[in-house]
Scaffold this motif. Structure first.
Motif, PDB file in Angstrom:
ATOM      1  N   LYS A 319      -0.857  26.716 -14.098  1.00  0.00           N
ATOM      2  CA  LYS A 319      -2.504  26.531 -13.522  1.00  0.00           C
ATOM      3  C   LYS A 319      -2.293  26.052 -12.111  1.00  0.00           C
ATOM      4  N   CYS A 320      -1.288  25.870 -11.557  1.00  0.00           N
ATOM      5  CA  CYS A 320      -1.338  25.735 -10.187  1.00  0.00           C
ATOM      6  C   CYS A 320      -2.110  26.438  -9.059  1.00  0.00           C
ATOM      7  N   ARG A 321      -2.748  26.019  -8.272  1.00  0.00           N
ATOM      8  CA  ARG A 321      -3.742  26.974  -7.572  1.00  0.00           C
ATOM      9  C   ARG A 321      -3.016  27.128  -6.254  1.00  0.00           C
ATOM     10  N   CYS A 322      -1.969  26.557  -5.731  1.00  0.00           N
ATOM     11  CA  CYS A 322      -1.283  26.796  -4.598  1.00  0.00           C
ATOM     12  C   CYS A 322      -1.532  28.139  -3.805  1.00  0.00           C
ATOM     13  N   GLY A 323      -1.566  29.200  -4.326  1.00  0.00           N
ATOM     14  CA  GLY A 323      -1.789  30.275  -3.677  1.00  0.00           C
ATOM     15  C   GLY A 323      -3.063  30.399  -3.157  1.00  0.00           C
ATOM     16  N   GLU A 324      -3.930  29.745  -3.670  1.00  0.00           N
ATOM     17  CA  GLU A 324      -5.446  29.694  -3.204  1.00  0.00           C
ATOM     18  C   GLU A 324      -5.669  28.764  -2.065  1.00  0.00           C
ATOM     19  N   VAL A 325      -4.876  27.573  -2.301  1.00  0.00           N
ATOM     20  CA  VAL A 325      -4.893  26.648  -1.183  1.00  0.00           C
ATOM     21  C   VAL A 325      -4.182  27.016  -0.102  1.00  0.00           C
ATOM     22  N   ILE A 326      -3.216  27.925   0.018  1.00  0.00           N
ATOM     23  CA  ILE A 326      -2.606  28.260   1.305  1.00  0.00           C
ATOM     24  C   ILE A 326      -3.275  29.629   1.942  1.00  0.00           C
ATOM     25  N   ALA A 341      -2.845  15.657 -13.318  1.00  0.00           N
ATOM     26  CA  ALA A 341      -1.555  16.153 -13.640  1.00  0.00           C
ATOM     27  C   ALA A 341      -0.622  16.187 -12.455  1.00  0.00           C
ATOM     28  N   CYS A 342      -0.839  16.539 -11.316  1.00  0.00           N
ATOM     29  CA  CYS A 342      -0.277  16.865 -10.166  1.00  0.00           C
ATOM     30  C   CYS A 342      -0.372  15.698  -9.201  1.00  0.00           C
ATOM     31  N   THR A 343       0.509  14.833  -8.929  1.00  0.00           N
ATOM     32  CA  THR A 343       0.615  13.866  -8.102  1.00  0.00           C
ATOM     33  C   THR A 343       1.960  14.061  -7.288  1.00  0.00           C
ATOM     34  N   ILE A 348       3.299  19.445  -9.334  1.00  0.00           N
ATOM     35  CA  ILE A 348       3.379  20.829 -10.323  1.00  0.00           C
ATOM     36  C   ILE A 348       3.499  21.863  -9.356  1.00  0.00           C
ATOM     37  N   GLY A 349       2.809  21.948  -8.092  1.00  0.00           N
ATOM     38  CA  GLY A 349       3.342  23.172  -7.275  1.00  0.00           C
ATOM     39  C   GLY A 349       3.657  22.402  -5.830  1.00  0.00           C
ATOM     40  N   PRO A 350       4.281  23.401  -4.978  1.00  0.00           N
ATOM     41  CA  PRO A 350       4.774  23.080  -3.965  1.00  0.00           C
ATOM     42  C   PRO A 350       4.114  22.279  -2.918  1.00  0.00           C
ATOM     43  N   CYS A 351       2.481  22.755  -2.934  1.00  0.00           N
ATOM     44  CA  CYS A 351       1.884  21.882  -1.892  1.00  0.00           C
ATOM     45  C   CYS A 351       1.853  20.657  -2.038  1.00  0.00           C
ATOM     46  N   MET A 352       2.198  20.039  -3.082  1.00  0.00           N
ATOM     47  CA  MET A 352       2.253  18.691  -3.557  1.00  0.00           C
ATOM     48  C   MET A 352       3.404  18.017  -3.231  1.00  0.00           C
TER      49      MET A 352
HETATM   50  S1  SF4 Z   1       0.364  21.350  -6.180  1.00  0.00           S
HETATM   51 FE1  SF4 Z   1      -1.134  20.636  -7.632  1.00  0.00          FE
HETATM   52  S2  SF4 Z   1      -2.915  20.349  -6.648  1.00  0.00           S
HETATM   53 FE2  SF4 Z   1      -1.889  21.593  -5.327  1.00  0.00          FE
HETATM   54  S3  SF4 Z   1      -3.021  23.473  -6.068  1.00  0.00           S
HETATM   55 FE3  SF4 Z   1      -0.804  23.311  -6.890  1.00  0.00          FE
HETATM   56  S4  SF4 Z   1      -1.281  22.093  -8.968  1.00  0.00           S
HETATM   57 FE4  SF4 Z   1      -3.146  22.020  -7.769  1.00  0.00          FE
END
Ligand code: SF4
Ligand code: SF4
Length: 369
Positions: A319-326, A341-343, A348-352
């Protein structure tokens, strides 16, 4: 408050620049009826904008959107999966940069593999991995080569060293990315509306200002090359606002102490000596044609993808949305997992994970308590 405490003069300069930027942003809003949007391409800019307080100070004036310029954030899950499967051979040592240890693949991280007893080591430079190979002549040392144009010449330097010293038990798994193709893709897809780009000083130092000329000539998009201090970034944003106000598309070098017109001839020579363009998979984005570099055929003896056969499955969806963040489509807090869930401790994703990641920057410096 801007974090420019190192000298009163710098602090006054920053405050003056900040006021000018806010004034120009207001002018833009009055003229165009909306906030100006600029994308910072580079992960170091994302982190520096958050850390120095520039991003916070410009809230409500300028929308600063994080771009795809962090090499950790855009490393595909399949790459991590491949590296983890390579740890299976007892005669192998896997080397990588620190951030990559905690980037989740489909079924775990390299850190977990290390905890399970696999020989995975963090190195500060790929040349260190060549040294490890020299010290362990009966084992295969595989370096995970990630990075943009800033890092690719350093990867080339390691190959040069291995070649000169005739180190035969060293290879590299290339997963490098290039800035120009991803910018072209973003501009073609037009998913996010932009008024200009804040271009990375480091990549520009290698590639030169002229390399980015296509943004203005082909896409009518203003861009300014910037350093990483609050003063540098505010100055670049001021230039971007002036260009956007005049609807004038040029690529301006605002980091002349470091960036030249043509960049580093030597770095470009070594990049092209060992490597050639290849299609590359970007995490959360997909494969972009000719957007990475891999070994030329004649250097296949250093190419881990040729040396070892690895079977990887389709990456597991999360459910990580890194693709949309970047891609600048959402800000990190819009991801439901952000801060819950992600800290940074349990990413959970590489952007964190990444020290240049947008989610980590928001978590550390811009989180609403
Ligand atoms: S790194 Fe974590 S907070 Fe960022 S989009 Fe992925 S799951 Fe969400
Ligand atoms: S590699 Fe260079 S350009 Fe890319 S995110 Fe890091 S500092 Fe920025």
């Amino acid at each position: 408050m801007l974090d420019v405490m190192d000298s009163p003069t710098r602090s006054t300069l920053s405050q003056t620049l900040l006021q000018e930027v806010q004034m120009l942003a207001n002018q833009f809003q009055q003229t165009f009826g909306r906030m100006p949007s600029f994308m910072e391409v580079c992960g170091s800019h994302t982190m520096a904008l958050a850390r120095t307080g520039v991003k916070k100070a410009l809230e409500g004036y300028v929308r600063l959107i994080s771009g795809p310029g962090c090499p950790v954030c855009v490393t595909d899950q399949v790459t991590i999966d491949a590296m983890i499967s390579l740890t299976d051979g007892s005669d192998r040592i896997i080397c990588t940069f620190g951030d990559m240890m905690r980037v989740p693949g489909s079924y775990g991280t390299l850190m977990q593999a290390k905890t399970e007893g696999k020989d995975v080591r963090v190195v500060y430079s790929p040349v260190d991995a060549v040294r490890i190979a020299e010290q362990h002549p009966h084992q295969e040392v595989i370096f995970l080569g990630i990075g943009f144009e800033t890092t690719i010449p350093i990867l080339a330097a390691a190959i040069k060293e291995a070649e000169e010293k005739q180190v035969h038990n060293f290879s590299m798994w290339m997963s490098t990315k290039l800035v120009e193709p991803i910018l072209r893709q973003l501009l073609h897809e037009r998913e996010v509306s932009l008024d200009g780009f804040l271009l990375p000083g480091h990549v520009s130092m290698v590639m030169g200002r002229a390399h980015f000329e296509f943004l203005a000539t082909e896409y009518n998009m203003p861009a300014v090359i910037s350093g990483f201090e609050a003063l540098h970034m505010l100055s670049a944003i001021r230039h971007l606002l002036m260009l956007a106000l005049k609807q004038h598309a040029i690529v301006l070098n605002d980091y002349k102490s470091v960036v030249t017109e043509q960049g580093s001839v030597q770095a470009k020579y070594w990049m092209n000596h060992y490597f050639t363009l290849c299609d590359e998979a970007w995490r959360g984005i997909g494969v972009i044609s000719q957007s990475g570099m891999d070994f030329k055929k004649e250097y296949d003896r250093f190419n881990a993808k040729v040396k070892f056969s690895v079977l990887t499955r389709e990456p597991r969806r999360t459910k990580c949305r890194c693709g949309e963040v970047i891609r600048g489509l959402i800000d990190p807090p819009q991801c439901a997992l952000f801060g819950k869930a992600c800290t940074p401790l349990q990413p959970i994703g590489p952007c964190m994970v990444s020290s240049e990641g947008s989610c980590a920057a928001y978590y550390q410096y811009m989180r609403e308590e």
